[in-house]
Design a protein around this motif. Structure first.
Motif, PDB file in Angstrom:
ATOM      1  N   PRO A 229      31.166  45.450  44.358  1.00  0.00           N
ATOM      2  CA  PRO A 229      31.915  44.255  44.745  1.00  0.00           C
ATOM      3  C   PRO A 229      32.043  43.268  43.585  1.00  0.00           C
ATOM      4  N   HIS A 230      33.188  42.622  43.498  1.00  0.00           N
ATOM      5  CA  HIS A 230      33.408  41.675  42.407  1.00  0.00           C
ATOM      6  C   HIS A 230      32.571  40.422  42.552  1.00  0.00           C
ATOM      7  N   THR A 231      31.985  40.209  43.728  1.00  0.00           N
ATOM      8  CA  THR A 231      31.211  39.005  44.004  1.00  0.00           C
ATOM      9  C   THR A 231      29.763  39.097  43.553  1.00  0.00           C
ATOM     10  N   ARG A 232      29.322  40.246  43.126  1.00  0.00           N
ATOM     11  CA  ARG A 232      27.937  40.443  42.701  1.00  0.00           C
ATOM     12  C   ARG A 232      27.880  40.627  41.181  1.00  0.00           C
ATOM     13  N   PRO A 233      26.682  40.478  40.586  1.00  0.00           N
ATOM     14  CA  PRO A 233      26.560  40.732  39.146  1.00  0.00           C
ATOM     15  C   PRO A 233      27.053  42.126  38.780  1.00  0.00           C
ATOM     16  N   VAL A 234      27.676  42.231  37.622  1.00  0.00           N
ATOM     17  CA  VAL A 234      28.232  43.504  37.173  1.00  0.00           C
ATOM     18  C   VAL A 234      27.093  44.459  36.816  1.00  0.00           C
ATOM     19  N   PRO A 235      27.031  45.640  37.423  1.00  0.00           N
ATOM     20  CA  PRO A 235      25.990  46.606  37.049  1.00  0.00           C
ATOM     21  C   PRO A 235      26.208  47.107  35.618  1.00  0.00           C
ATOM     22  N   ILE A 236      25.167  47.036  34.828  1.00  0.00           N
ATOM     23  CA  ILE A 236      25.206  47.539  33.451  1.00  0.00           C
ATOM     24  C   ILE A 236      24.104  48.578  33.303  1.00  0.00           C
ATOM     25  N   SER A 237      24.463  49.738  32.820  1.00  0.00           N
ATOM     26  CA  SER A 237      23.472  50.784  32.583  1.00  0.00           C
ATOM     27  C   SER A 237      23.406  51.097  31.098  1.00  0.00           C
ATOM     28  N   GLY A 238      22.202  51.333  30.625  1.00  0.00           N
ATOM     29  CA  GLY A 238      22.005  51.765  29.248  1.00  0.00           C
ATOM     30  C   GLY A 238      21.476  53.177  29.248  1.00  0.00           C
ATOM     31  N   THR A 239      22.178  54.093  28.587  1.00  0.00           N
ATOM     32  CA  THR A 239      21.783  55.495  28.606  1.00  0.00           C
ATOM     33  C   THR A 239      21.727  56.059  27.189  1.00  0.00           C
TER      34      THR A 239
ATOM     35  N   GLY B  58      39.833  33.766  41.261  1.00  0.00           N
ATOM     36  CA  GLY B  58      41.144  34.345  41.513  1.00  0.00           C
ATOM     37  C   GLY B  58      41.086  35.568  42.405  1.00  0.00           C
ATOM     38  N   VAL B  59      40.121  36.450  42.156  1.00  0.00           N
ATOM     39  CA  VAL B  59      39.977  37.642  42.991  1.00  0.00           C
ATOM     40  C   VAL B  59      39.526  37.258  44.403  1.00  0.00           C
ATOM     41  N   ASP B  60      38.658  36.241  44.502  1.00  0.00           N
ATOM     42  CA  ASP B  60      38.243  35.750  45.824  1.00  0.00           C
ATOM     43  C   ASP B  60      39.456  35.325  46.648  1.00  0.00           C
ATOM     44  N   GLN B  61      40.356  34.615  46.007  1.00  0.00           N
ATOM     45  CA  GLN B  61      41.544  34.119  46.707  1.00  0.00           C
ATOM     46  C   GLN B  61      42.443  35.268  47.149  1.00  0.00           C
ATOM     47  N   LEU B  62      42.619  36.245  46.292  1.00  0.00           N
ATOM     48  CA  LEU B  62      43.442  37.399  46.655  1.00  0.00           C
ATOM     49  C   LEU B  62      42.816  38.187  47.800  1.00  0.00           C
ATOM     50  N   ALA B  63      41.497  38.369  47.753  1.00  0.00           N
ATOM     51  CA  ALA B  63      40.825  39.112  48.805  1.00  0.00           C
ATOM     52  C   ALA B  63      40.897  38.377  50.137  1.00  0.00           C
ATOM     53  N   ALA B  64      40.819  37.041  50.094  1.00  0.00           N
ATOM     54  CA  ALA B  64      40.844  36.259  51.328  1.00  0.00           C
ATOM     55  C   ALA B  64      42.196  36.342  52.036  1.00  0.00           C
ATOM     56  N   GLU B  65      43.233  36.673  51.282  1.00  0.00           N
ATOM     57  CA  GLU B  65      44.579  36.750  51.863  1.00  0.00           C
ATOM     58  C   GLU B  65      44.816  38.054  52.608  1.00  0.00           C
ATOM     59  N   ASP B  66      43.928  39.025  52.469  1.00  0.00           N
ATOM     60  CA  ASP B  66      44.091  40.320  53.121  1.00  0.00           C
ATOM     61  C   ASP B  66      42.799  40.633  53.875  1.00  0.00           C
TER      62      ASP B  66
ATOM     63  N   VAL C  88      35.361  44.440  50.953  1.00  0.00           N
ATOM     64  CA  VAL C  88      34.470  43.791  49.992  1.00  0.00           C
ATOM     65  C   VAL C  88      33.138  43.457  50.641  1.00  0.00           C
ATOM     66  N   GLN C  89      33.182  42.994  51.896  1.00  0.00           N
ATOM     67  CA  GLN C  89      31.945  42.672  52.603  1.00  0.00           C
ATOM     68  C   GLN C  89      31.072  43.915  52.788  1.00  0.00           C
ATOM     69  N   SER C  90      31.693  45.051  53.068  1.00  0.00           N
ATOM     70  CA  SER C  90      30.912  46.284  53.220  1.00  0.00           C
ATOM     71  C   SER C  90      30.270  46.698  51.901  1.00  0.00           C
ATOM     72  N   LEU C  91      30.990  46.489  50.789  1.00  0.00           N
ATOM     73  CA  LEU C  91      30.408  46.790  49.482  1.00  0.00           C
ATOM     74  C   LEU C  91      29.247  45.850  49.180  1.00  0.00           C
TER      75      LEU C  91
END
Length: 323
Positions: free
Chosen positions: A134-144, A232-240, A247-250
């Motif tokens: 989800p765009h609302t949470r911290p971006v997962p970063i992996s180091g491999t 901006g993404v929050d606003q777009l998601a709220a319109e649909d 997003v809530q399920s994610l």
């Protein structure tokens, strides 16, 4: 033989690379290297021959006007060098280009030739992939890494990915076979908002890189851009309503999966970053600078801190990801 006239001896050099294309969801990785180049005013010292590696019907050259004269810029990969100032200065060799269309082994060997001549001690390749995040949470970063010893020393995940790979995976394996320590850092970009730019993912990659190589990276307006992007993404998601529900399920799935990870280690890592930025840090960003005699002098690389252990989430957890 690669000759690097005009490039002085470097201090504890780290090569940081990113390539536009398949490994660059939301342009997050290539934008991160571009940010480093811009903030530290990197100077290009080499460019690979475009005809050796690119199909110009896929990556077309561009025509532009310079004082009334038409010029052509060819798609290629360029290398620049910057110095991170502070008490413990360090040089970064920045590699930014496009995933090659052909001759990948020769491409990697040429980059490794530069790394050898410059005395590069570590190669860090940045990538970004699409994921169910989800765009609302911290971006997962992996180091491999493919090197089990390096994984233990730097608290990274030893990659177990099998499947199609891109230039990030090929370059990392080429480094391993050549005996050059190599790490890849991956950002997970929400697949439902994959179009570039994605400043939030770029910011997350830079924060993880900062921890990995123990430097302070000037962020400029990137943090504000990341906040504006999320609004901006929050606003777009709220319109649909369907998108909002998805997003809530994610969010619920992410929060449940990461509940055990909400540990003191994660809190300590963020607090250390806060203190480093508040106090100016031991490796404040700056321009490339010279010694009084016009040369760079090598210092003792000892005393660097070990980076914190990254989250367990990794590119191998996604079917479309790679090592």
């Amino acid at each position: 033989m690669i000759e690097l006239e005009g490039v002085p001896e470097l201090i504890d050099p780290v090569m940081v690379a990113a390539f536009e294309g398949w490994n660059d969801a939301g342009d997050a990785a290539s934008t991160a290297v571009a940010h480093l180049d811009r903030e530290w005013k990197g100077e290009v010292f080499a460019a690979l021959d475009a005809e050796d590696y690119y199909d110009f019907q896929v990556n077309r050259p561009t025509v532009w006007m310079d004082a009334g004269v038409r010029k052509i810029t060819w798609p290629t990969t360029r290398l620049s060098v910057v110095r991170v100032g502070g008490e413990k200065p360090r040089d970064l060799v920045l590699v930014r280009g496009i995933e090659p269309s052909m001759r990948w082994r020769s491409f990697c060997n040429e980059l490794l030739g530069f790394a050898h001549e410059l005395g590069v001690e570590l190669v860090v390749v940045l990538g970004a992939l699409l994921g169910d995040t989800p765009h609302t949470r911290p971006v997962p970063i992996s180091g491999t890494t493919s090197d089990p010893d390096l994984a233990r020393r730097m608290d990274l995940e030893e990659t177990k990915y099998e499947g199609p790979t891109g230039i990030v995976g090929v370059l990392q394996e080429a480094c391993t076979h050549a005996g050059v320590p190599a790490v890849s850092l991956w950002a997970a970009v929400p697949h439902y908002v994959s179009q570039p730019p994605n400043p939030k993912a770029t910011l997350a990659l830079l924060n993880r890189l900062e921890d990995l190589i123990d430097v302070r990276i000037p962020l400029g307006e990137l943090a504000e851009d990341a906040r504006a992007w999320q609004v901006g993404v929050d606003q777009l998601a709220a319109e649909d309503s369907e998108v909002a529900e998805y997003v809530q399920s994610l969010e619920e799935a992410r929060d449940t999966a990461e509940l055990p990870e909400a540990s003191g280690e994660a809190i300590a890592r963020e607090f250390e970053r806060y203190l480093r930025r508040r106090d100016g840090g031991p490796s404040a960003g700056g321009h490339a600078t010279e010694g009084g005699d016009g040369t760079y002098l090598r210092d003792n690389p000892s005393g660097r801190t070990r980076p914190p252990k990254p989250p367990k989430t990794g590119p191998e957890d996604d079917e479309s990801s790679e090592d």
